[in-house]
Design a protein around this motif. Structure first.
Motif, PDB file in Angstrom:
ATOM      1  N   GLN A 112     -15.986  43.951   9.980  1.00 19.68           N
ATOM      2  CA  GLN A 112     -16.399  43.963  11.388  1.00 19.68           C
ATOM      3  C   GLN A 112     -15.926  45.277  12.011  1.00 19.68           C
ATOM      4  O   GLN A 112     -14.723  45.575  12.016  1.00 19.68           O
ATOM      5  CB  GLN A 112     -15.815  42.787  12.168  1.00 19.68           C
ATOM      6  N   PRO A 113     -16.821  46.073  12.544  1.00 17.97           N
ATOM      7  CA  PRO A 113     -16.437  47.399  13.043  1.00 17.97           C
ATOM      8  C   PRO A 113     -15.297  47.377  14.065  1.00 17.97           C
ATOM      9  O   PRO A 113     -14.364  48.179  13.965  1.00 17.97           O
ATOM     10  CB  PRO A 113     -17.738  47.927  13.662  1.00 17.97           C
ATOM     11  N   LEU A 114     -15.358  46.471  15.024  1.00 21.58           N
ATOM     12  CA  LEU A 114     -14.367  46.503  16.094  1.00 21.58           C
ATOM     13  C   LEU A 114     -12.962  46.185  15.604  1.00 21.58           C
ATOM     14  O   LEU A 114     -11.996  46.861  15.951  1.00 21.58           O
ATOM     15  CB  LEU A 114     -14.761  45.534  17.207  1.00 21.58           C
ATOM     16  N   THR A 115     -12.824  45.152  14.790  1.00 21.34           N
ATOM     17  CA  THR A 115     -11.488  44.710  14.385  1.00 21.34           C
ATOM     18  C   THR A 115     -10.946  45.466  13.176  1.00 21.34           C
ATOM     19  O   THR A 115      -9.735  45.507  12.969  1.00 21.34           O
ATOM     20  CB  THR A 115     -11.498  43.207  14.071  1.00 21.34           C
ATOM     21  N   ASP A 116     -11.847  46.060  12.361  1.00 19.89           N
ATOM     22  CA  ASP A 116     -11.398  46.675  11.114  1.00 19.89           C
ATOM     23  C   ASP A 116     -11.242  48.188  11.187  1.00 19.89           C
ATOM     24  O   ASP A 116     -10.620  48.780  10.302  1.00 19.89           O
ATOM     25  CB  ASP A 116     -12.355  46.327   9.972  1.00 19.89           C
ATOM     26  N   THR A 117     -11.799  48.816  12.203  1.00 19.34           N
ATOM     27  CA  THR A 117     -11.626  50.263  12.290  1.00 19.34           C
ATOM     28  C   THR A 117     -10.192  50.602  12.664  1.00 19.34           C
ATOM     29  O   THR A 117      -9.490  49.802  13.295  1.00 19.34           O
ATOM     30  CB  THR A 117     -12.601  50.865  13.325  1.00 19.34           C
ATOM     31  N   VAL A 118      -9.737  51.760  12.243  1.00 20.39           N
ATOM     32  CA  VAL A 118      -8.416  52.268  12.615  1.00 20.39           C
ATOM     33  C   VAL A 118      -8.594  53.242  13.774  1.00 20.39           C
ATOM     34  O   VAL A 118      -9.394  54.181  13.677  1.00 20.39           O
ATOM     35  CB  VAL A 118      -7.731  52.965  11.425  1.00 20.39           C
ATOM     36  N   LEU A 119      -7.863  52.990  14.860  1.00 25.33           N
ATOM     37  CA  LEU A 119      -7.987  53.827  16.044  1.00 25.33           C
ATOM     38  C   LEU A 119      -6.992  54.981  15.973  1.00 25.33           C
ATOM     39  O   LEU A 119      -5.788  54.774  15.890  1.00 25.33           O
ATOM     40  CB  LEU A 119      -7.734  53.000  17.305  1.00 25.33           C
ATOM     41  N   GLY A 120      -7.506  56.196  15.998  1.00 29.00           N
ATOM     42  CA  GLY A 120      -6.638  57.368  15.974  1.00 29.00           C
ATOM     43  C   GLY A 120      -5.918  57.546  17.301  1.00 29.00           C
ATOM     44  O   GLY A 120      -6.264  56.933  18.313  1.00 29.00           O
ATOM     45  N   PRO A 121      -4.879  58.368  17.329  1.00 30.61           N
ATOM     46  CA  PRO A 121      -4.068  58.521  18.538  1.00 30.61           C
ATOM     47  C   PRO A 121      -4.797  59.312  19.622  1.00 30.61           C
ATOM     48  O   PRO A 121      -5.635  60.169  19.321  1.00 30.61           O
ATOM     49  CB  PRO A 121      -2.842  59.300  18.038  1.00 30.61           C
ATOM     50  N   PRO A 122      -4.489  59.031  20.884  1.00 28.32           N
ATOM     51  CA  PRO A 122      -5.054  59.830  21.974  1.00 28.32           C
ATOM     52  C   PRO A 122      -4.429  61.217  22.001  1.00 28.32           C
ATOM     53  O   PRO A 122      -3.275  61.400  21.605  1.00 28.32           O
ATOM     54  CB  PRO A 122      -4.689  59.028  23.230  1.00 28.32           C
ATOM     55  N   ASP A 123      -5.198  62.174  22.489  1.00 28.12           N
ATOM     56  CA  ASP A 123      -4.706  63.540  22.659  1.00 28.12           C
ATOM     57  C   ASP A 123      -4.304  63.695  24.129  1.00 28.12           C
ATOM     58  O   ASP A 123      -5.132  63.544  25.023  1.00 28.12           O
ATOM     59  CB  ASP A 123      -5.808  64.538  22.288  1.00 28.12           C
ATOM     60  N   PHE A 124      -3.039  63.976  24.393  1.00 28.62           N
ATOM     61  CA  PHE A 124      -2.566  64.016  25.776  1.00 28.62           C
ATOM     62  C   PHE A 124      -1.450  65.041  25.921  1.00 28.62           C
ATOM     63  O   PHE A 124      -0.917  65.564  24.933  1.00 28.62           O
ATOM     64  CB  PHE A 124      -2.056  62.633  26.205  1.00 28.62           C
ATOM     65  N   TYR A 125      -1.118  65.346  27.172  1.00 30.59           N
ATOM     66  CA  TYR A 125       0.039  66.196  27.447  1.00 30.59           C
ATOM     67  C   TYR A 125       0.863  65.568  28.566  1.00 30.59           C
ATOM     68  O   TYR A 125       0.369  64.736  29.339  1.00 30.59           O
ATOM     69  CB  TYR A 125      -0.388  67.627  27.805  1.00 30.59           C
ATOM     70  N   VAL A 126       2.146  65.963  28.638  1.00 33.04           N
ATOM     71  CA  VAL A 126       3.106  65.335  29.543  1.00 33.04           C
ATOM     72  C   VAL A 126       3.680  66.385  30.492  1.00 33.04           C
ATOM     73  O   VAL A 126       3.947  67.516  30.094  1.00 33.04           O
ATOM     74  CB  VAL A 126       4.261  64.680  28.751  1.00 33.04           C
ATOM     75  N   SER A 127       3.895  65.995  31.750  1.00 31.69           N
ATOM     76  CA  SER A 127       4.567  66.857  32.724  1.00 31.69           C
ATOM     77  C   SER A 127       5.451  65.996  33.613  1.00 31.69           C
ATOM     78  O   SER A 127       5.230  64.789  33.756  1.00 31.69           O
ATOM     79  CB  SER A 127       3.546  67.629  33.565  1.00 31.69           C
ATOM     80  N   GLY A 128       6.476  66.613  34.206  1.00 30.50           N
ATOM     81  CA  GLY A 128       7.415  65.886  35.048  1.00 30.50           C
ATOM     82  C   GLY A 128       6.968  65.830  36.491  1.00 30.50           C
ATOM     83  O   GLY A 128       6.190  66.670  36.969  1.00 30.50           O
ATOM     84  N   CYS A 129       7.465  64.815  37.217  1.00 32.89           N
ATOM     85  CA  CYS A 129       7.140  64.663  38.646  1.00 32.89           C
ATOM     86  C   CYS A 129       8.351  64.126  39.413  1.00 32.89           C
ATOM     87  O   CYS A 129       8.237  63.212  40.218  1.00 32.89           O
ATOM     88  CB  CYS A 129       5.917  63.777  38.840  1.00 32.89           C
ATOM     89  N   GLY A 130       9.531  64.681  39.132  1.00 34.86           N
ATOM     90  CA  GLY A 130      10.734  64.252  39.853  1.00 34.86           C
ATOM     91  C   GLY A 130      11.509  63.222  39.069  1.00 34.86           C
ATOM     92  O   GLY A 130      12.331  63.555  38.226  1.00 34.86           O
ATOM     93  N   ASN A 131      11.254  61.959  39.361  1.00 37.60           N
ATOM     94  CA  ASN A 131      11.869  60.864  38.601  1.00 37.60           C
ATOM     95  C   ASN A 131      10.813  60.105  37.803  1.00 37.60           C
ATOM     96  O   ASN A 131      10.925  58.906  37.565  1.00 37.60           O
ATOM     97  CB  ASN A 131      12.609  59.909  39.539  1.00 37.60           C
ATOM     98  N   CYS A 132       9.762  60.812  37.373  1.00 37.26           N
ATOM     99  CA  CYS A 132       8.660  60.179  36.645  1.00 37.26           C
ATOM    100  C   CYS A 132       8.010  61.201  35.715  1.00 37.26           C
ATOM    101  O   CYS A 132       8.326  62.393  35.752  1.00 37.26           O
ATOM    102  CB  CYS A 132       7.631  59.604  37.624  1.00 37.26           C
ATOM    103  N   LEU A 133       7.102  60.694  34.880  1.00 35.22           N
ATOM    104  CA  LEU A 133       6.317  61.539  33.987  1.00 35.22           C
ATOM    105  C   LEU A 133       4.834  61.276  34.220  1.00 35.22           C
ATOM    106  O   LEU A 133       4.423  60.127  34.410  1.00 35.22           O
ATOM    107  CB  LEU A 133       6.653  61.256  32.522  1.00 35.22           C
ATOM    108  N   ILE A 134       4.035  62.336  34.181  1.00 39.76           N
ATOM    109  CA  ILE A 134       2.579  62.222  34.285  1.00 39.76           C
ATOM    110  C   ILE A 134       1.998  62.468  32.893  1.00 39.76           C
ATOM    111  O   ILE A 134       2.306  63.487  32.253  1.00 39.76           O
ATOM    112  CB  ILE A 134       2.001  63.235  35.284  1.00 39.76           C
ATOM    113  N   LEU A 135       1.176  61.532  32.419  1.00 44.91           N
ATOM    114  CA  LEU A 135       0.539  61.656  31.113  1.00 44.91           C
ATOM    115  C   LEU A 135      -0.959  61.810  31.311  1.00 44.91           C
ATOM    116  O   LEU A 135      -1.618  60.904  31.855  1.00 44.91           O
ATOM    117  CB  LEU A 135       0.845  60.437  30.239  1.00 44.91           C
ATOM    118  N   GLN A 136      -1.480  62.938  30.902  1.00 51.74           N
ATOM    119  CA  GLN A 136      -2.897  63.250  31.081  1.00 51.74           C
ATOM    120  C   GLN A 136      -3.591  63.207  29.726  1.00 51.74           C
ATOM    121  O   GLN A 136      -3.277  63.984  28.826  1.00 51.74           O
ATOM    122  CB  GLN A 136      -3.057  64.640  31.714  1.00 51.74           C
ATOM    123  N   ILE A 137      -4.532  62.264  29.564  1.00 48.91           N
ATOM    124  CA  ILE A 137      -5.271  62.126  28.305  1.00 48.91           C
ATOM    125  C   ILE A 137      -6.506  63.013  28.367  1.00 48.91           C
ATOM    126  O   ILE A 137      -7.283  62.957  29.323  1.00 48.91           O
ATOM    127  CB  ILE A 137      -5.664  60.668  28.056  1.00 48.91           C
TER     128      ILE A 137
END
Length: 278
Positions: A112-137
């Motif tokens: 079954q395509p949906l359940t049997d496929t392997v999902l590769g990782p998202p491509d993203f970058y990280v930046s700071g925002c004081g007391n938090c992190l922003i993750l942009q995919i």
């Protein structure tokens, strides 16, 4: 005459089904790209060709796969455009053939395509925002699903693993998929490393990304840190001196003789010697 016909038919079938059947027939899938692989059976002639068919549980019939009718040993069959219904269940089968000879079909397991496929990782970058992190995919992570509307309309989440560099403390959280996500309630000026993976309620075959690291806010400059440490050290030294002086004065006052007032002289006080015995 009938007996000879049966013998000839039996001989013909024995000749036609004389090739070894293929083995290790399987469908692997990564980011919804479906590839069929197989191995020739032991003793298969090098000039044998291989034919692929697929079966849909909804259509309930076998169908030849265009472009995969004369494969040689070691070739693969791309089924991405043939298995478009991500919720359907499919099977594939392969057989070997050459002039006047064929093998038995060898089937794959259900896929079954949906359940049997392997999902590769998202491509993203990280930046700071004081007391938090922003993750942009990045857009490239989501475009992998553009070819299938069914897939894109499913509910997706992104699972984040956040690790504090200083002491290795970790936290995991799942957020609905958005191109921009915020992880809050972190320590300012501290470095964190984040890895991420796609997930859904129907598919948990995800590959996690590499860690991307960033400070929640810029760390203090080194010279500023030295200045702060110097001020703290100086203040501590002054405090110690003041405490020592107070203690010394109290010890001295305990050894003073009370002041005596004379009528013709101003007040005078006689200090007893600290070494005088009683």
């Amino acid at each position: 005459m009938g007996l000879w016909t049966l013998l000839l038919l039996h001989f013909h079938l024995a000749v036609c089904v004389s090739l070894p059947a293929p083995s290790n027939v399987s469908i692997s899938s990564y980011n919804m790209e479906h590839i069929l692989r197989f191995s020739p059976g032991p003793g298969t002639p090098p000039d044998a060709l291989f034919t692929v068919q697929i079966y849909s549980s909804r259509r309930q019939r076998w169908k030849a796969v265009a472009g995969c009718q004369e494969l040689t040993a070691g070739q693969m069959c791309n089924l991405t455009d043939k298995l478009k219904d991500v919720l359907d269940h499919y099977m594939a089968q392969v057989r070997a053939s050459r002039t006047n000879q064929t093998s038995q079909w060898t089937k794959s397991r259900e896929f079954q395509p949906l359940t049997d496929t392997v999902l590769g990782p998202p491509d993203f970058y990280v930046s700071g925002c004081g007391n938090c992190l922003i993750l942009q995919i990045r857009d490239s992570s989501w475009s992998r699903f553009d070819h299938n509307v069914q897939l894109k309309n499913l509910y997706w989440e992104v699972e984040f693993n956040v690790k504090r560099t200083r002491d290795g403390a970790e936290l995991r959280l799942k957020l609905p998929y958005e191109q921009k996500s915020v992880i809050s309630h972190l320590q300012p000026g501290v470095e964190y490393c984040v890895s991420a993976s796609f997930t859904s309620i129907l598919n948990h075959n995800a590959v996690s990304s590499e860690r991307h690291c960033a400070f929640t806010s810029p760390p203090p400059p080194r010279h500023t840190l030295l200045l702060v440490l110097g001020l703290v050290g100086g203040f501590s030294l002054v405090l110690v001196l003041v405490v020592c002086r107070v203690i010394f004065r109290n010890k001295v006052q305990k050894h003073q003789i009370p002041c005596m007032k004379f009528t013709s002289q101003p007040y005078s006080c006689l200090m007893t010697s600290l070494t005088e015995e009683d």
